[in-house]
Design an enzyme around this catalytic site. Structure first.
Site, PDB file in Angstrom:
ATOM      1  N   ASP A  22       0.828  -1.209   0.000  1.00  0.00           N
ATOM      2  CA  ASP A  22       0.000   0.000   0.000  1.00  0.00           C
ATOM      3  C   ASP A  22       0.866   1.264   0.000  1.00  0.00           C
ATOM      4  O   ASP A  22       1.968   1.269   0.544  1.00  0.00           O
ATOM      5  CB  ASP A  22      -0.904  -0.016   1.237  1.00  0.00           C
ATOM      6  CG  ASP A  22      -2.079   0.943   1.106  1.00  0.00           C
ATOM      7  OD1 ASP A  22      -2.348   1.404  -0.025  1.00  0.00           O
ATOM      8  OD2 ASP A  22      -2.717   1.235   2.129  1.00  0.00           O
ATOM      9  N   GLY A  23       0.339   2.317  -0.607  1.00  0.00           N
ATOM     10  CA  GLY A  23       1.001   3.622  -0.544  1.00  0.00           C
ATOM     11  C   GLY A  23       1.548   4.126  -1.875  1.00  0.00           C
ATOM     12  O   GLY A  23       2.216   5.160  -1.906  1.00  0.00           O
ATOM     13  N   ASN A  24       1.225   3.444  -2.964  1.00  0.00           N
ATOM     14  CA  ASN A  24       1.729   3.889  -4.273  1.00  0.00           C
ATOM     15  C   ASN A  24       1.221   5.285  -4.613  1.00  0.00           C
ATOM     16  O   ASN A  24       1.956   6.121  -5.153  1.00  0.00           O
ATOM     17  CB  ASN A  24       1.256   2.941  -5.381  1.00  0.00           C
ATOM     18  CG  ASN A  24       1.819   1.545  -5.242  1.00  0.00           C
ATOM     19  OD1 ASN A  24       2.720   1.319  -4.438  1.00  0.00           O
ATOM     20  ND2 ASN A  24       1.288   0.611  -6.017  1.00  0.00           N
ATOM     21  N   GLY A  25      -0.064   5.506  -4.338  1.00  0.00           N
ATOM     22  CA  GLY A  25      -0.668   6.796  -4.702  1.00  0.00           C
ATOM     23  C   GLY A  25      -0.023   7.933  -3.927  1.00  0.00           C
ATOM     24  O   GLY A  25       0.300   8.986  -4.496  1.00  0.00           O
ATOM     25  N   ASN A  70     -11.025  -2.552  -5.276  1.00  0.00           N
ATOM     26  CA  ASN A  70     -10.296  -1.567  -6.082  1.00  0.00           C
ATOM     27  C   ASN A  70     -11.018  -1.205  -7.394  1.00  0.00           C
ATOM     28  O   ASN A  70     -10.661  -0.224  -8.057  1.00  0.00           O
ATOM     29  CB  ASN A  70      -8.855  -2.027  -6.382  1.00  0.00           C
ATOM     30  CG  ASN A  70      -7.928  -1.957  -5.171  1.00  0.00           C
ATOM     31  OD1 ASN A  70      -7.018  -2.764  -5.023  1.00  0.00           O
ATOM     32  ND2 ASN A  70      -8.149  -0.985  -4.283  1.00  0.00           N
ATOM     33  N   ARG A  73     -12.202   2.420  -7.993  1.00  0.00           N
ATOM     34  CA  ARG A  73     -11.318   3.522  -8.424  1.00  0.00           C
ATOM     35  C   ARG A  73     -11.665   3.954  -9.846  1.00  0.00           C
ATOM     36  O   ARG A  73     -12.331   3.221 -10.579  1.00  0.00           O
ATOM     37  CB  ARG A  73      -9.861   3.049  -8.353  1.00  0.00           C
ATOM     38  CG  ARG A  73      -9.476   2.715  -6.912  1.00  0.00           C
ATOM     39  CD  ARG A  73      -8.010   2.413  -6.797  1.00  0.00           C
ATOM     40  NE  ARG A  73      -7.704   2.119  -5.407  1.00  0.00           N
ATOM     41  CZ  ARG A  73      -6.513   2.182  -4.870  1.00  0.00           C
ATOM     42  NH1 ARG A  73      -5.479   2.526  -5.624  1.00  0.00           N
ATOM     43  NH2 ARG A  73      -6.318   1.922  -3.599  1.00  0.00           N
ATOM     44  N   LEU A 197      -6.756  -4.677   7.446  1.00  0.00           N
ATOM     45  CA  LEU A 197      -6.476  -5.797   6.532  1.00  0.00           C
ATOM     46  C   LEU A 197      -7.093  -5.584   5.154  1.00  0.00           C
ATOM     47  O   LEU A 197      -6.695  -6.243   4.192  1.00  0.00           O
ATOM     48  CB  LEU A 197      -6.995  -7.112   7.120  1.00  0.00           C
ATOM     49  CG  LEU A 197      -6.181  -7.679   8.287  1.00  0.00           C
ATOM     50  CD1 LEU A 197      -6.849  -8.936   8.846  1.00  0.00           C
ATOM     51  CD2 LEU A 197      -4.753  -8.009   7.858  1.00  0.00           C
ATOM     52  N   SER A 198      -8.080  -4.700   5.043  1.00  0.00           N
ATOM     53  CA  SER A 198      -8.723  -4.423   3.750  1.00  0.00           C
ATOM     54  C   SER A 198      -9.089  -5.702   2.988  1.00  0.00           C
ATOM     55  O   SER A 198      -8.848  -5.801   1.785  1.00  0.00           O
ATOM     56  CB  SER A 198      -7.833  -3.515   2.893  1.00  0.00           C
ATOM     57  OG  SER A 198      -7.631  -2.281   3.532  1.00  0.00           O
TER      58      SER A 198
HETATM   59  C1  IPE Z   1      -5.524  -2.727  -0.292  1.00  0.00           C
HETATM   60  O1  IPE Z   1      -5.162  -1.401  -0.381  1.00  0.00           O
HETATM   61  C2  IPE Z   1      -5.453  -3.386  -1.637  1.00  0.00           C
HETATM   62  C3  IPE Z   1      -4.114  -3.577  -2.198  1.00  0.00           C
HETATM   63  C4  IPE Z   1      -2.999  -3.239  -1.623  1.00  0.00           C
HETATM   64  C5  IPE Z   1      -4.076  -4.215  -3.482  1.00  0.00           C
HETATM   65  P1  IPE Z   1      -6.229  -0.226  -0.549  1.00  0.00           P
HETATM   66  O2  IPE Z   1      -5.449   1.027  -0.615  1.00  0.00           O
HETATM   67  O3  IPE Z   1      -7.137  -0.524  -1.670  1.00  0.00           O
HETATM   68  O4  IPE Z   1      -7.044  -0.340   0.814  1.00  0.00           O
HETATM   69  P2  IPE Z   1      -7.975   0.727   1.544  1.00  0.00           P
HETATM   70  O5  IPE Z   1      -8.982   1.198   0.542  1.00  0.00           O
HETATM   71  O6  IPE Z   1      -7.102   1.844   1.996  1.00  0.00           O
HETATM   72  O7  IPE Z   1      -8.566  -0.021   2.694  1.00  0.00           O
HETATM   73  C1  IPE Z   2      -1.521   0.303  -3.319  1.00  0.00           C
HETATM   74  O1  IPE Z   2      -1.358   1.689  -3.372  1.00  0.00           O
HETATM   75  C2  IPE Z   2      -1.803  -0.319  -4.656  1.00  0.00           C
HETATM   76  C3  IPE Z   2      -3.178  -0.745  -4.838  1.00  0.00           C
HETATM   77  C4  IPE Z   2      -4.143  -0.649  -3.966  1.00  0.00           C
HETATM   78  C5  IPE Z   2      -3.509  -1.360  -6.095  1.00  0.00           C
HETATM   79  P1  IPE Z   2      -2.581   2.685  -3.347  1.00  0.00           P
HETATM   80  O2  IPE Z   2      -2.976   2.973  -4.756  1.00  0.00           O
HETATM   81  O3  IPE Z   2      -3.657   2.200  -2.485  1.00  0.00           O
HETATM   82  O4  IPE Z   2      -1.877   3.958  -2.725  1.00  0.00           O
HETATM   83  P2  IPE Z   2      -2.498   4.982  -1.696  1.00  0.00           P
HETATM   84  O5  IPE Z   2      -3.041   4.178  -0.559  1.00  0.00           O
HETATM   85  O6  IPE Z   2      -3.563   5.731  -2.416  1.00  0.00           O
HETATM   86  O7  IPE Z   2      -1.335   5.827  -1.303  1.00  0.00           O
HETATM   87 MG    MG Z   3      -4.091   2.444  -0.531  1.00  0.00          MG
END
Ligand code: IPE
Ligand code: IPE
Ligand code: MG
Length: 245
Positions: A22-25, A70, A73, A197-198
């Site tokens: 998590d955290g790419n965005g 997801n 999105r 845990l999502s």
């Molecule tokens: C969980 O992360 C899904 C993946 C890492 C693939 P999310 O970023 O989608 O989770 P939430 O929405 O913050 O719970």
């Molecule tokens: C995790 O990063 C990748 C996926 C859920 C596919 P995010 O896209 O959730 O990144 P944030 O949480 O918005 O930083």
């Molecule tokens: Mg995320």
């Protein structure tokens, strides 16, 4: 005779690490870049982590790549995430296969584009004979949905007379999950500081040690994995017992 590793050593040495990447965005946003560049960099982190996991002696790495939630999105971002699976398999499958990695993809297959289904089949078939390391990618995966699918298949088998309801145990049920045959994760790591845990591995993580790291996924590396493993080594796993204390 060489002494086998003590049970204490075994308890402190994880075999299976699962990661909510998590955290790419947020990583991209910090640089004022589009989110998709964060996902792209996330693939590089996955590459590093697969290598690091092998070097650190793990047998299994399971990663959460795309959740059933997801789909909420924007379409462009969903498309970009699917493109990255295509790119990852195109670029890395031969190397993974040569390195003895067995690739599995868990999650809901229904509703995926035909070319993605082909990619999944190709990755699994090409590496089916490998056994030195196991990479499991949770893609279009949701833990609740996985349990429901398992229950449905079990009910079908019961109706068909293949199994009697009295015979259903936790072990039998686990055999109907996407993860059948895989050990439960010793550690579930979530990056980016989120504490949930999502919908990841809800059944399998019953006794996993949870490790939450502040690092954003694109910055994850061998040192971060080592940190999670050393945190795990400090934990007392009791599985409901008294832990030999
Ligand atoms: C969980 O992360 C899904 C993946 C890492 C693939 P999310 O970023 O989608 O989770 P939430 O929405 O913050 O719970
Ligand atoms: C995790 O990063 C990748 C996926 C859920 C596919 P995010 O896209 O959730 O990144 P944030 O949480 O918005 O930083
Ligand atoms: Mg995320």
């Amino acid at each position: 005779m060489v002494a086998a590793a003590s049970s204490e050593d075994a308890a402190h040495t994880p075999r299976h690490v699962a990661i909510i990447m998590d955290g790419n965005g947020r990583w991209a946003r910090q640089r004022m870049w589009p989110r998709t560049l964060g996902h792209r960099e996330g693939v590089e982190a996955l590459r590093r982590t697969v290598d690091a996991a092998g070097e650190l002696g793990l047998d299994h790495l399971t990663v959460f790549g795309f959740s059933t939630e997801n789909w909420r999105r924007p379409r462009d971002e969903v498309n970009a995430l699917f493109d990255l699976l295509r790119l990852y398999v195109d670029r890395d499958l031969e190397r993974l296969a040569a390195d003895g990695v067995r690739v599995r993809i868990i999650g809901e297959r229904e509703g995926l584009a035909p070319d993605i289904l082909d990619i999944i089949d190709r990755a699994e078939a090409r590496t089916a004979q490998n056994a030195s390391f196991n990479l499991t990618i949770a893609f279009n995966y949701g833990g609740q949905q996985e349990i429901v699918r398992a229950a449905r298949r079990l009910a079908e088998d019961a109706i068909a007379g293949k199994i009697c309801p009295d015979e259903i145990s936790a072990d039998v049920f686990a055999g109907y999950l996407d993860t059948r045959g895989l050990p439960a994760p010793d550690i579930v790591i979530r990056t980016s500081g989120e504490l949930r845990l999502s919908n990841f591995l809800l059944w399998q993580a019953a006794y996993s040690e949870l490790v939450f790291l502040d690092v954003l996924w694109p910055d994850f590396d061998k040192a971060a994995l080592e940190k999670a493993i050393s945190e795990f080594a400090q934990r007392g796993r009791r599985f409901g017992g008294l832990g030999g204390a």
